[in-house]
Each structure stands twice: as C-alpha cells, then as structure tokens.
Design an enzyme around this catalytic site. Structure first.
Site, PDB file in Angstrom:
ATOM      1  N   HIS A 148      34.785  34.729  36.767  1.00 58.41           N
ATOM      2  CA  HIS A 148      36.083  34.806  36.125  1.00 58.41           C
ATOM      3  C   HIS A 148      36.961  33.672  36.642  1.00 58.41           C
ATOM      4  CE1 HIS A 148      35.150  38.765  34.515  1.00 58.41           C
ATOM      5  NE2 HIS A 148      34.769  39.147  35.727  1.00 58.41           N
ATOM      6  N   CYS A 189      36.980  31.528  32.544  1.00 57.86           N
ATOM      7  CA  CYS A 189      38.173  31.383  31.719  1.00 57.86           C
ATOM      8  C   CYS A 189      39.051  30.281  32.311  1.00 57.86           C
ATOM      9  CB  CYS A 189      38.948  32.691  31.667  1.00 57.86           C
ATOM     10  SG  CYS A 189      38.091  34.037  30.803  1.00 57.86           S
TER      11      CYS A 189
END
Length: 440
Positions: A148, A189
């Site tokens: 992430h 991300c």
C-alpha cells in the site's frame, strides 16, 4: 566484423591494455524484493514478490544474489486451503516454492530495507539471514517494492518508507559505486510520488504503477481463496516477462505495460535513456520458451476484468463471501463484517475531519481541504512531521491500511500554510484512545 574484433583484442593484448572478459564487462545481477504488507486480504503483495523471485531464479540469478523481505504469513495461513502454496493467477503455478526467507515477520521494516540496499552487514548482524547487497560498480541491481502507499510514502507492516529516504538511500548507493545501473519497479497507490526526489542522471530507471495521486489496482479475484491474487501493474510486467523470456527492451516493456494497464497511469522515472537496455540485463535470461498465458485481448483479459482499486479490495472480498453465502447465519455474518468495515472507515474519516476542523477553526475550509486531492507536497518537513503525529497517536499506518487514504489531507493543510505543530497539537487532544489495528 567478428575478425576485426579479434584483431582489436590482439592489438590491445600486445600493447599491454587489459582486455575485459564478458563477466568483467557485464558484472552481475542483484535483486531486492519487498512485500510490505501482512494478512490474507493482502495475499496479492506476497504473491507478486514470490512470482518476481521465480522469474529471477529461473533466469539464472543465484539465490545468494536475491534478497527477499516479506512477512511470510500467507503460505501457511489458516485461510489457505493449499498450505505451503501461493499462486499469482487463477489455477497458476506455485510461486512460493524455494523463495528465500531472508527477512520475515518483524524484520520487515524500512530501516532494514535501507540497510540492505546500502550493504550494511554490520547493521543487520543477527537479523534475518543478514544478507545485504554486495554489488559493485559493474553490477546491475533490480529493486521491486509492492504494498500500500500514499503521497510520498510506501507502507511496511508497522510503519512506512518516505520518498526522500528512498532517494537518499539510492544516492548513497550511487556515491559508493554499488551499481552500474539500477531498475526499480514500484507497486502501490500514489506510487509516482515515491520518485519525486529521484535524479535523472545517476543510472537509475524506474516505473511506478500509478501517478502521484492515483490508486493502484488489484486483480484476479479468486472466489475459492476469497482474496485477490495479484496487482495489475505487477501482473502485467511479470506475465510480459514470462512470455517474452525477457528479449525485449525496458522501453518495449514499459510501452506494452502502460498500454495494457488501463486502470492507472504507469509512468517512467529517472534516467530514461536506460530504457534501451534489454530486460534481461536486470532480470537474467533463459533459454526456455517461457510460460504460455495465452493471447490476452482487452475484451477478455482475466486480470483487467477482475480489477478493483486497492482500497476497494477489502469490501470486494467481503462482498464475494456474502454473494456465495447460502445459509442465513452466514449471510448475517458477512453483512455484519461489511457493516463493521464501513463503520471503521467512517471512524478514520471522521477523526481526520475533526483534526482538520480543530486546526483551521473553520468547518467550510475543513470540508474543502477534506475533498481537494490535487495538491503536491512541497512543504516536506511539515508533511513528514504531521504524518508522524498521525501515525504515532491516531492510526498506525502499517496496521491500519485505510488510514493511508486520508493522509492527503495533511498535504493540503501544509500547502495552505497550517503548521505541523498545529496538527500535532490537534492529535494530542483528539487521538487519546488506545491503539487501533486492522482498519482496512
């Protein structure tokens, strides 16, 4: 042509000049592979890294030149119906077999990662396998990071890596002549933001799964395992490498992957002239034909057709459980899980909203800062200090991945002239609850 080369080498030998052997000219390949997450919902991150290992291993890169960091809680997870196996595509081969367990569990930290890159063996004595990069000025280094992310940060199980620290580490490697050329593939991300400090003249070529303000996407939702098996960018570059065995150039791979990844904007960074190099220079080569993945046309691409944004993975996974439930007790259970997920996410969002309102003292301004996502961080110290306050007092960004989705608000605060001291003061008042973990 061949004869002229031989004559030239003979003349150099007669003159006393040193003739480079093939090994001396090319150097060796080294690799560092990192999955920064943990837990069954993040299965895909470790699956991606394990697949990357299999590519390197099958292309002749020795295991003592490959360093792997991953929590290693997937292969033998109680949710795994095939203990000891991990797959990266539906009905795909086991990618877990043989993967080195260099740094697992609590050893998967940004500090250890940076020590590995810098070759700091003393700093990793009695930690994991102790393996570090021993590359030199003739060698090529491949770094693959999967987890992430958020603006300027890449996640680890209990903390995160700053973009500035990543670039500082690479600059130290360049200064110490630890590589001839380096390739970095980063899946997360807002991954484009991790390269904002990367120079374009130090022999490093890099790809990001998305730009600085986009999510990356997961794919291959496996209804038997009830998790996503891969990430779109990672799947695309690895399956392309498997098919092409890697005969193409880095530029050819970039153009192909950029075209096929229609979920986010894959971007290139650093010294772009290196894109003329063959993929094999960094990932090794093999005489095998490679795996046959079939002609994946966009209309029936099994990865893209199952893709969702990274932040939607937990909800999509719970929804798949609910869709397959037949007994009322099971239906009630999964509905309850979805409700709790949404409540936890609301807690994160409401906490950030209250923090912003306390800093600005204006509800209308706060709402604007909560919804505006276009700012790029330029007040770096303010943002970094605010991040640390939020991470240490409110929500640990490693153990609460959804909290990463609201850190852009701290960028907005800093860019609008509010200070880290003001934000820190707000967290000390509002985040006075026991540590919270597991908000996905």
């Amino acid at each position: 042509m061949q004869g002229s080369v031989v004559v030239m080498m003979m003349m150099m030998a007669v003159s006393g000049a040193h003739v480079l052997s093939a090994d001396e000219a090319e150097g060796e390949i080294w690799a560092v592979l990192v999955a920064g997450s943990f837990g069954w919902l993040n299965y895909r991150h470790q699956a991606d890294v394990c697949h990357a290992y299999q590519i390197l291993h099958s292309h002749g890169v020795p295991d003592d030149h490959i360093i792997v960091m991953m929590v290693d809680d997937i292969a033998y997870n109680r949710a795994n119906p095939t203990p000891g196996k991990i797959i990266n595509r539906p009905d795909g081969p086991d990618v877990y077999e043989g993967v080195p367990k260099d740094y697992t569990g609590n050893d998967v930290t940004p500090e250890n990662f940076m020590k590995i890159l810098k070759g700091d063996a003393d700093g990793l004595r009695d930690v994991g396998s102790g393996k570090v990069l021993k590359s030199g000025p003739k060698d090529r280094v491949f770094v693959n990071l999967v987890d992430h992310g958020a603006p300027d940060i890449f996640g680890f199980p209990k903390s995160f890596l700053h973009a500035r620290n990543l670039s500082d580490t690479i600059l130290a490697m360049h200064r110490n002549r630890q590589y001839k050329e380096m390739l970095v593939y980063l899946e997360s991300c807002e991954s484009g933001s991790m390269y904002k400090y990367l120079p374009d003249d130090i022999g490093v070529y890099a790809l990001s799964a998305s730009n600085a303000s986009q999510p990356s996407f997961a794919c291959y939702n496996d209804l038997h395992l009830h998790t996503f098996l891969g990430d779109v960018f990672s799947v695309k570059w690895m399956e392309d490498t498997d098919r092409n065995n890697p005969k193409e150039t880095l530029k050819q791979q970039f153009l192909k992957v950029r075209r096929e990844v229609n979920t986010s904007h894959v971007l290139q960074w650093g010294e772009k002239s290196l894109a003329s190099q063959k993929v094999s220079k960094f990932l090794g080569s093999s005489s095998d034909e490679g795996d046959d993945y079939g002609p994946f046309l966009p209309i029936r691409d099994p990865c893209l057709n199952s893709s969702v944004s990274s932040e939607d993975v937990p909800l999509a996974t719970l929804q798949s459980h609910l869709d397959n439930a037949t007994e009322q007790d099971d239906i009630d259970y999964w509905n309850q899980q979805i409700s709790e997920l949404q409540q936890n996410r609301t807690l994160v969002e409401d906490t950030m909203r209250k923090l912003v309102e306390r800093v600005t003292g204006d509800v209308e301004v706060s709402e604007q800062l909560m919804t505006d996502r276009h700012h790029t961080s330029t007040r770096h110290d303010c943002y970094a200090d605010s991040l640390n306050a939020f991470h240490s007092r409110c929500f640990n960004l490693g153990t609460n991945p959804y909290a990463l989705r609201v850190v852009y608000v701290m960028v907005n605060l800093c860019e609008h002239g509010y200070t880290a001291k003001e934000f820190d003061g707000a967290t000390s008042v509002l985040c006075n609850y026991p540590p919270i973990h597991g908000i996905n």
